[in-house]
Write a protein that holds these residues in place. Structure first.
Motif, PDB file in Angstrom:
ATOM      1  N   ALA A  23       6.930   6.601   6.870  1.00 21.21           N
ATOM      2  CA  ALA A  23       5.687   7.251   7.291  1.00 21.21           C
ATOM      3  C   ALA A  23       5.626   8.691   6.783  1.00 21.21           C
ATOM      4  N   THR A  24       6.737   9.413   6.872  1.00 20.61           N
ATOM      5  CA  THR A  24       6.758  10.801   6.413  1.00 20.61           C
ATOM      6  C   THR A  24       6.584  10.893   4.910  1.00 20.61           C
ATOM      7  N   THR A  25       7.170   9.952   4.189  1.00 22.78           N
ATOM      8  CA  THR A  25       7.018   9.936   2.731  1.00 22.78           C
ATOM      9  C   THR A  25       5.570   9.696   2.344  1.00 22.78           C
ATOM     10  N   SER A  26       4.862   8.864   3.098  1.00 17.83           N
ATOM     11  CA  SER A  26       3.439   8.636   2.817  1.00 17.83           C
ATOM     12  C   SER A  26       2.660   9.946   2.902  1.00 17.83           C
ATOM     13  N   ILE A  27       2.960  10.747   3.916  1.00 16.50           N
ATOM     14  CA  ILE A  27       2.302  12.050   4.045  1.00 16.50           C
ATOM     15  C   ILE A  27       2.689  12.960   2.884  1.00 16.50           C
ATOM     16  N   ALA A  28       3.968  12.934   2.523  1.00 19.37           N
ATOM     17  CA  ALA A  28       4.446  13.782   1.423  1.00 19.37           C
ATOM     18  C   ALA A  28       3.777  13.429   0.106  1.00 19.37           C
ATOM     19  N   VAL A  29       3.536  12.150  -0.123  1.00 15.72           N
ATOM     20  CA  VAL A  29       2.863  11.717  -1.355  1.00 15.72           C
ATOM     21  C   VAL A  29       1.459  12.321  -1.421  1.00 15.72           C
ATOM     22  N   LEU A  46       0.842  -1.201   0.000  1.00 12.75           N
ATOM     23  CA  LEU A  46       0.000   0.000   0.000  1.00 12.75           C
ATOM     24  C   LEU A  46       0.875   1.249   0.000  1.00 12.75           C
ATOM     25  N   PHE A  47       1.941   1.232   0.801  1.00 13.17           N
ATOM     26  CA  PHE A  47       2.883   2.356   0.786  1.00 13.17           C
ATOM     27  C   PHE A  47       3.465   2.550  -0.605  1.00 13.17           C
ATOM     28  N   SER A  48       3.800   1.452  -1.257  1.00  9.50           N
ATOM     29  CA  SER A  48       4.479   1.524  -2.548  1.00  9.50           C
ATOM     30  C   SER A  48       3.582   2.025  -3.665  1.00  9.50           C
ATOM     31  N   VAL A  49       2.283   1.978  -3.474  1.00  6.44           N
ATOM     32  CA  VAL A  49       1.372   2.504  -4.504  1.00  6.44           C
ATOM     33  C   VAL A  49       1.660   3.976  -4.761  1.00  6.44           C
ATOM     34  N   GLY A  50       1.716   4.773  -3.691  1.00  7.70           N
ATOM     35  CA  GLY A  50       2.041   6.187  -3.846  1.00  7.70           C
ATOM     36  C   GLY A  50       3.513   6.418  -4.092  1.00  7.70           C
ATOM     37  N   TYR A  51       4.354   5.623  -3.436  1.00  9.63           N
ATOM     38  CA  TYR A  51       5.807   5.747  -3.569  1.00  9.63           C
ATOM     39  C   TYR A  51       6.248   5.514  -5.015  1.00  9.63           C
ATOM     40  N   ALA A  52       5.682   4.475  -5.626  1.00  8.16           N
ATOM     41  CA  ALA A  52       6.020   4.171  -7.017  1.00  8.16           C
ATOM     42  C   ALA A  52       5.522   5.252  -7.962  1.00  8.16           C
ATOM     43  N   GLU A  53       4.352   5.797  -7.677  1.00  3.35           N
ATOM     44  CA  GLU A  53       3.832   6.872  -8.528  1.00  3.35           C
ATOM     45  C   GLU A  53       4.726   8.109  -8.425  1.00  3.35           C
ATOM     46  N   GLN A  64      -5.761  10.855  -8.394  1.00  2.00           N
ATOM     47  CA  GLN A  64      -4.887   9.980  -7.617  1.00  2.00           C
ATOM     48  C   GLN A  64      -5.550   9.517  -6.315  1.00  2.00           C
ATOM     49  N   ALA A  65      -6.875   9.531  -6.285  1.00  2.00           N
ATOM     50  CA  ALA A  65      -7.598   9.261  -5.039  1.00  2.00           C
ATOM     51  C   ALA A  65      -7.230   7.921  -4.424  1.00  2.00           C
ATOM     52  N   TRP A  66      -7.149   6.884  -5.227  1.00  2.00           N
ATOM     53  CA  TRP A  66      -6.874   5.568  -4.656  1.00  2.00           C
ATOM     54  C   TRP A  66      -5.437   5.463  -4.164  1.00  2.00           C
ATOM     55  N   ARG A  67      -4.521   6.171  -4.825  1.00  2.00           N
ATOM     56  CA  ARG A  67      -3.132   6.182  -4.351  1.00  2.00           C
ATOM     57  C   ARG A  67      -3.017   6.975  -3.058  1.00  2.00           C
ATOM     58  N   ILE A  68      -3.761   8.062  -2.965  1.00  4.41           N
ATOM     59  CA  ILE A  68      -3.773   8.851  -1.738  1.00  4.41           C
ATOM     60  C   ILE A  68      -4.351   8.036  -0.584  1.00  4.41           C
ATOM     61  N   ALA A  69      -5.428   7.311  -0.854  1.00  5.84           N
ATOM     62  CA  ALA A  69      -6.040   6.473   0.183  1.00  5.84           C
ATOM     63  C   ALA A  69      -5.072   5.377   0.637  1.00  5.84           C
ATOM     64  N   ALA A  70      -4.389   4.745  -0.324  1.00  9.05           N
ATOM     65  CA  ALA A  70      -3.423   3.695   0.024  1.00  9.05           C
ATOM     66  C   ALA A  70      -2.294   4.256   0.882  1.00  9.05           C
ATOM     67  N   SER A  71      -1.820   5.442   0.533  1.00  9.50           N
ATOM     68  CA  SER A  71      -0.751   6.077   1.303  1.00  9.50           C
ATOM     69  C   SER A  71      -1.210   6.399   2.717  1.00  9.50           C
ATOM     70  N   ALA A  72      -2.456   6.837   2.861  1.00  2.63           N
ATOM     71  CA  ALA A  72      -2.990   7.169   4.185  1.00  2.63           C
ATOM     72  C   ALA A  72      -3.078   5.923   5.064  1.00  2.63           C
ATOM     73  N   VAL A  73      -3.567   4.825   4.503  1.00  7.18           N
ATOM     74  CA  VAL A  73      -3.665   3.582   5.271  1.00  7.18           C
ATOM     75  C   VAL A  73      -2.267   3.097   5.661  1.00  7.18           C
ATOM     76  N   ALA A  74      -1.334   3.154   4.705  1.00  7.05           N
ATOM     77  CA  ALA A  74       0.031   2.724   4.998  1.00  7.05           C
ATOM     78  C   ALA A  74       0.659   3.583   6.083  1.00  7.05           C
ATOM     79  N   CYS A  75       0.421   4.891   6.025  1.00  5.77           N
ATOM     80  CA  CYS A  75       0.975   5.802   7.021  1.00  5.77           C
ATOM     81  C   CYS A  75       0.452   5.462   8.415  1.00  5.77           C
ATOM     82  N   ALA A  76      -0.834   5.171   8.509  1.00  6.78           N
ATOM     83  CA  ALA A  76      -1.421   4.807   9.802  1.00  6.78           C
ATOM     84  C   ALA A  76      -0.784   3.526  10.342  1.00  6.78           C
ATOM     85  N   GLY A  77      -0.630   2.527   9.473  1.00  8.23           N
ATOM     86  CA  GLY A  77      -0.007   1.275   9.889  1.00  8.23           C
ATOM     87  C   GLY A  77       1.432   1.473  10.331  1.00  8.23           C
TER      88      GLY A  77
END
Length: 515
Positions: A400-406, A72-79, A419-432
């Motif tokens: 975690a900080t990169t997830s917020i930055a994405v 989930l983190f990598s969804v936004g990270y890869a984008e 990018q809604a689904w990538r933003i959502a994935a990043s948010a869930v990953a950040c929480a985890g």
């Protein structure tokens, strides 16, 4: 000034501040990334420690769950890798999303995290070589002698071409993985009396006080998967290869670790894995291998345990060198670090920096080692464990900080809906990741194997905190005294220069490089 080149990345400081492109394809990039995760070192060291110390039988399920979080983190990270091609990876992404001050703080945390992750392995590396020489050649050698030899050899390779390094990593990694797969097959074909039990995948096995520590320890085993953007400037198609390799690495590592940790429970029996791991520690894998595959295979396994650590050391060395290069190019470190070797194109001064740091670290622990040869206290329980936990915590904070930055990056650019689904994935990953960070800091004494209340439980995490605070302060000062330098933090790559040229009506470039 924007310059064009078909063979290298051109920056605003010219070709001498560029890493050579077209040096790495999918295989070599994937080898470099997975080698940093040190598969055999995790199977032999991290997994038995997780079972024996944390007491969590469901470790295979933990690896699967962490694989999902990191995917989930990598969804936004890869984008993000499609928009920012920079050897500074984490700090460049954070700077693009949260600003130059946050990026500066992240750059310092990255150095403070990756440098200990690398030099800490020298302790285990030297101790293992020393132990094998004592056992097989009846030669007593202090652990720090092979460790220092490793520092010098890794330093020399760091000056060479990255594609040569990738070939070395590739050969060592393939053999290392093959050895573990052979053990896995033997464990499945010759299980304990409890048979091919899937009890380790039962969610009920995750209950207990050790779950938080197990999450932190197992997440440390994944460290390395995030490194593909560091090499973006040295690939032929970074907008494609970086994302591809990131997901391939996550998928492979999570499945490989889940299988390996499950086979350990199969070979010992789920009801005995905690007790056997507590008793044998890092010898568990080798004992089980000897029972099933014989002494010859176990001796070879020990050999590739060493070469696997060597591959890990080389991979992390390359990463630190490239972070230092990116920081030197953008004025966060002295400008000399932003220059490459004219012959090999490697970030020579960044490589030299990590070599000097490693020499100093090994020397300090060697000088303060008052134990006899063969005692693991200084090389393993201190240099390796202390440094590894500092580095792992730093990487968690950066993830975690990169997830917020994405999230902020795409929202600020008006792409929130697209990018809604990538933003959502990043948010869930950040929480985890935030939950895991809390557990890590809370249970640092468990991870260190120290007594509750030991000063180390706040001193070592405090190093990461101090790096973050110091980096942010550095960024604020830089913004005040040199706003131009502050404004270009994270922008030292071709993609951004092309974007700036287009914005001003200048010449364009291939669409794949656009931000």
């Amino acid at each position: 000034m924007l310059t064009g080149s078909t063979t290298g990345i051109s920056t605003f400081k010219g070709e001498e501040r560029a890493l050579r492109a077209d040096r790495m394809g999918t295989p070599s990039l994937l080898f470099s990334v997975i080698a940093a995760s040190a598969p055999l070192m995790v199977v032999a060291g991290v997994m038995p420690n997780g079972y024996g110390v944390m007491g969590i039988v469901g470790q295979p399920l933990v690896f699967v769950l962490l694989g999902v979080v990191l995917a989930l983190f990598s969804v936004g990270y890869a984008e993000m890798s499609r928009h920012v091609h920079n050897a500074g990876a984490f700090y460049a992404y954070i700077a693009r999303g949260l600003g130059g001050t946050a990026g500066t703080g992240a750059s310092i945390v990255a150095l403070v995290a990756y440098a200990p992750l690398q030099y800490g392995v020298y302790g285990l590396f030297g101790f293992e070589i020393s132990s094998q020489l004592s056992e097989h050649a009846n030669v007593t050698v202090a652990w720090w002698i092979p460790a220092l030899g490793g520092v010098v050899l890794i330093g020399l390779l760091g000056w060479l071409k990255i594609d040569l390094n990738a070939k070395v990593l590739g050969v060592l990694l393939v053999i290392e993985i093959t050895m573990v797969v052979i053990f896995d097959i033997s464990g499945i074909l010759d299980p304990s009396k409890e048979g091919l039990s899937l009890h380790a995948f039962n969610p009920g096995t995750l209950s207990g006080a050790g779950l938080g520590s197990a999450l932190a320890l197992c997440l440390a085993g994944f460290v390395g998967f995030e490194q593909s953007p560091v090499y973006a400037e040295e690939t032929s198609r970074p907008q494609i290869l970086v994302a591809r390799v990131t997901f391939l690495a996550i998928g492979f590592i999570s499945l490989f670790y889940a299988l390996g940790s499950w086979v350990l429970t199969v070979a010992t029996g789920p009801s005995h894995i905690v007790g056997e791991s507590a008793k044998q520690g890092s010898n568990l894998l080798f004992t089980l291998a000897q029972d099933r595959l014989g002494t010859g295979f176990t001796d070879v396994l020990h050999l590739f345990f060493v070469t696997g650590m060597f591959a890990c050391l080389l991979s992390f060395h390359n990463v630190v060198a490239r972070y230092a290069f990116a920081m030197g190019r953008e004025g966060l470190l002295p400008s000399a670090f932003g220059r490459t070797n004219r012959i090999t194109g490697a970030p020579a001064f960044g490589s030299l920096l990590q070599t000097v740091i490693s020499l100093a670290a090994v020397a300090v622990f060697a000088i303060t080692d008052g134990k006899p040869a063969g005692d693991p206290t200084a090389p393993v329980l201190r240099l390796f464990v202390w440094s590894g936990n500092i580095g792992a915590l730093g990487i968690m904070v950066l993830l975690a900080t990169t997830s917020i930055a994405v999230i902020v990056f795409f929202v600020r650019r008006g792409a929130a809906r697209a990018q809604a689904w990538r933003i959502a994935a990043s948010a869930v990953a950040c929480a985890g990741l935030a939950v895991i960070i809390v557990y890590t800091v809370r249970d640092f004494d468990v991870l260190l194997g120290s007594e509750a209340g030991s000063p180390l439980t706040w001193i070592l995490p405090g190093i990461v905190g101090a790096a973050a605070v110091g980096g942010l302060a550095y960024g604020l000062v830089l913004r005040s005294v040199n706003p131009q330098r502050h404004a270009r933090i994270g922008l030292g790559n071709e993609a951004v220069q092309i974007s700036k040229a287009r914005a001003s009506g200048g010449p364009g470039a291939p669409d794949s490089a656009a931000t």
